[in-house]
Design an enzyme around this catalytic site. Structure first.
Site, short mmCIF file in Angstrom:
data_model
loop_
_atom_site.label_atom_id
_atom_site.label_comp_id
_atom_site.label_asym_id
_atom_site.label_seq_id
_atom_site.Cartn_x
_atom_site.Cartn_y
_atom_site.Cartn_z
N ASP A 162 0.84 -1.20 0.00
CA ASP A 162 0.00 0.00 0.00
C ASP A 162 0.88 1.25 0.00
O ASP A 162 2.04 1.22 0.43
CB ASP A 162 -0.88 0.04 1.25
CG ASP A 162 -1.88 -1.10 1.28
OD1 ASP A 162 -2.18 -1.66 0.21
OD2 ASP A 162 -2.33 -1.44 2.40
N1 URA Z 1 -1.36 -5.99 3.78
C1 URA Z 1 -1.83 -4.73 3.78
O1 URA Z 1 -2.84 -4.43 4.39
N2 URA Z 1 -1.14 -3.81 3.08
C2 URA Z 1 0.00 -4.08 2.41
O2 URA Z 1 0.58 -3.18 1.80
C3 URA Z 1 0.48 -5.39 2.44
C4 URA Z 1 -0.23 -6.34 3.13
#
Ligand code: URA
Length: 229
Positions: free
Chosen positions: A101
């Site tokens: 993310d």
């Molecule tokens: N899980 C999440 O919530 N975000 C990420 O970036 C990776 C795994």
């Protein structure tokens, strides 16, 4: 792979320039002039543009320490992408093996070897990903137990696979999961009534983020690291 695509990957020509070259009869495959841009070529073919033998570039493999604020996408209208951050040549041929993310940090793998990245991201392979997680509220023992066993995520029927969880402090822990569902870690903690406020990926399978890499830095993987998947 199509001949026009191959040409645009191994030369500075765009896809449409490549098609023009091919239609003009300037490209040969294993000694035969080929005028069809859609002609399929395999990795052993000897391809010439005029008199020049085109070398297929070696596949590329990088580990990146992703900073917050950068997106794991090939293109984005409003944020800097991880490929722009790397500033490598022929960025169009590269892809990300397992996204993070925008607010998450840590280990991201970038490559142009689709078979290799499939081994990392394919759900059937169960490649573990380890995250350092910081929570808003202290982790309760019951929450940890549920997450270790598998938890039902909102709008999904199938619970998550069992996870490894090691508590480091009241609001800090490491979590290893073997799936890659959308926002999985954040949704897992939301499902047990907690909230992720910091997410940093430390490892993917046998590969741990190099401590020498500061946020925003990257390095080429060693042959051992490539072979470890
Ligand atoms: N899980 C999440 O919530 N975000 C990420 O970036 C990776 C795994």
């Amino acid at each position: 792979m199509r001949l026009d695509r191959y040409l645009s990957q191994v030369t500075e020509l765009s896809r449409s320039e490549s098609r023009q070259m091919i239609r003009a009869g300037r490209v040969s495959v294993d000694g035969l002039a080929i005028a069809q841009p859609a002609h399929q070529v395999d990795s052993r073919a000897q391809i010439h543009l005029d008199e020049r033998l085109l070398d297929r570039p070696m596949p590329r493999y990088y580990m990146v320490n992703k900073p917050a604020g950068v997106v794991c996408a090939t293109r984005d209208p409003s944020h800097r992408t991880i490929l722009e951050l790397l500033g490598l040549s022929r960025p169009k041929t590269l892809h990300i093996a397992g996204r993070l993310d925008i607010d998450a940090t840590g280990l991201v793998l970038v490559t142009d070897d689709g078979q290799w990245s499939h081994r990392i991201t394919s759900p059937g392979r169960s490649c573990g990903k380890t995250y350092l997680v910081t929570l808003k509220y202290p982790l309760q023992e019951a929450q940890a137990a549920t997450l270790r066993q598998g938890v039902s995520l909102r709008n999904e029927n199938k619970p998550t696979r069992p996870a490894e969880l090691h508590q480091l402090g009241e609001t800090q822990l490491t979590l290893t999961i073997t799936e890659g569902r959308y926002h999985q870690v954040k949704r897992m903690f939301a499902a047990v009534g907690n909230r992720v406020v910091g997410l940093h990926r430390q490892a993917i399978g046998p590969l741990t983020l190099d401590e020498c890499l500061s946020a925003g830095d990257y390095r080429v993987l060693t042959q051992n690291e490539i072979d470890s998947f």
